[in-house]
Design a protein around this motif. Structure first.
Motif, PDB file in Angstrom:
ATOM      1  N   GLN A 132       0.566  -7.590  -5.167  1.00  0.00           N
ATOM      2  CA  GLN A 132      -0.465  -6.546  -5.174  1.00  0.00           C
ATOM      3  C   GLN A 132       0.151  -5.179  -4.903  1.00  0.00           C
ATOM      4  O   GLN A 132       0.899  -5.002  -3.936  1.00  0.00           O
ATOM      5  N   VAL A 133      -0.189  -4.235  -5.747  1.00  0.00           N
ATOM      6  CA  VAL A 133       0.173  -2.835  -5.536  1.00  0.00           C
ATOM      7  C   VAL A 133      -1.116  -2.041  -5.391  1.00  0.00           C
ATOM      8  O   VAL A 133      -1.975  -2.087  -6.284  1.00  0.00           O
ATOM      9  N   THR A 134      -1.254  -1.345  -4.278  1.00  0.00           N
ATOM     10  CA  THR A 134      -2.425  -0.516  -4.025  1.00  0.00           C
ATOM     11  C   THR A 134      -1.970   0.902  -3.770  1.00  0.00           C
ATOM     12  O   THR A 134      -1.140   1.141  -2.885  1.00  0.00           O
ATOM     13  N   VAL A 135      -2.488   1.818  -4.562  1.00  0.00           N
ATOM     14  CA  VAL A 135      -2.125   3.229  -4.425  1.00  0.00           C
ATOM     15  C   VAL A 135      -3.344   3.972  -3.908  1.00  0.00           C
ATOM     16  O   VAL A 135      -4.356   4.105  -4.608  1.00  0.00           O
ATOM     17  N   SER A 136      -3.251   4.447  -2.691  1.00  0.00           N
ATOM     18  CA  SER A 136      -4.402   5.096  -2.057  1.00  0.00           C
ATOM     19  C   SER A 136      -3.919   5.966  -0.911  1.00  0.00           C
ATOM     20  O   SER A 136      -2.930   5.653  -0.236  1.00  0.00           O
ATOM     21  N   ALA A 147      -5.580  -4.934 -13.251  1.00  0.00           N
ATOM     22  CA  ALA A 147      -6.397  -4.177 -12.319  1.00  0.00           C
ATOM     23  C   ALA A 147      -7.716  -4.913 -12.104  1.00  0.00           C
ATOM     24  O   ALA A 147      -8.129  -5.722 -12.948  1.00  0.00           O
ATOM     25  N   PRO A 148      -8.395  -4.629 -10.993  1.00  0.00           N
ATOM     26  CA  PRO A 148      -9.675  -5.300 -10.723  1.00  0.00           C
ATOM     27  C   PRO A 148     -10.652  -5.133 -11.879  1.00  0.00           C
ATOM     28  O   PRO A 148     -10.882  -4.017 -12.354  1.00  0.00           O
ATOM     29  N   LEU A 196       0.851  -1.186   0.000  1.00  0.00           N
ATOM     30  CA  LEU A 196       0.000   0.000   0.000  1.00  0.00           C
ATOM     31  C   LEU A 196       0.889   1.238   0.000  1.00  0.00           C
ATOM     32  O   LEU A 196       1.744   1.392   0.880  1.00  0.00           O
ATOM     33  N   THR A 225      -2.994   0.905  -9.353  1.00  0.00           N
ATOM     34  CA  THR A 225      -3.428  -0.183  -8.487  1.00  0.00           C
ATOM     35  C   THR A 225      -3.743  -1.421  -9.317  1.00  0.00           C
ATOM     36  O   THR A 225      -4.566  -1.377 -10.237  1.00  0.00           O
ATOM     37  N   ARG A 240       0.421  -6.293 -15.641  1.00  0.00           N
ATOM     38  CA  ARG A 240      -0.414  -5.956 -14.484  1.00  0.00           C
ATOM     39  C   ARG A 240      -1.876  -6.203 -14.827  1.00  0.00           C
ATOM     40  O   ARG A 240      -2.283  -6.168 -15.996  1.00  0.00           O
ATOM     41  N   PRO A 259      -3.327   6.346  -8.366  1.00  0.00           N
ATOM     42  CA  PRO A 259      -4.357   5.356  -8.022  1.00  0.00           C
ATOM     43  C   PRO A 259      -4.634   4.372  -9.158  1.00  0.00           C
ATOM     44  O   PRO A 259      -4.918   3.194  -8.895  1.00  0.00           O
TER      45      PRO A 259
END
Length: 117
Positions: free
Chosen positions: A112-116, A40-41, A11, A91, A38, A88
């Protein structure tokens, strides 16, 4: 047995940086074309960057030019992806891909990479 193990995700706040790693084993790493993808969802997996000809040549998708840097250390069988100024929309799960000289492709499990904020 071929193994690709990604690490370094997490994160991160917008504007931050990360360096992803992919530890490879079971094939001739120095002669393989190595890439990062990558996913993304809810999206399809997309190409990010590749390193080939032993690392002498690299290729990036347009969105990755300028903020993403792919590199490799053949002596350590390790592939890296440095990402700066994270957004973001970066992510995603980041996957390592190996395309060996036997024309076989392998995938890691992803990190997992989450940018928030």
């Amino acid at each position: 047995q071929v193994q690709l193990v990604e690490s370094g995700g997490g994160l991160v706040q917008p504007g931050g940086s990360l360096r992803l790693s992919c530890a490879a084993s079971g094939f001739d790493f120095s002669r393989a074309a190595m890439s990062w993808y990558r996913q993304a969802p809810g999206q399809v997996r997309e190409f990010v960057a590749s390193s080939f000809s032993g690392g002498r040549k690299t290729n990036y998708v347009d969105f990755a030019k300028g903020r993403f840097t792919i590199s490799r250390v053949n002596a350590n069988n390790t592939l890296y992806l440095q990402i700066t100024n994270l957004k973001p929309e970066d992510t995603a799960v980041y996957y390592c891909n190996a395309h060996t000289i036997n024309d076989v492709a392998y995938w890691g499990q992803g990190t997992q990479v989450t940018v928030s904020s």
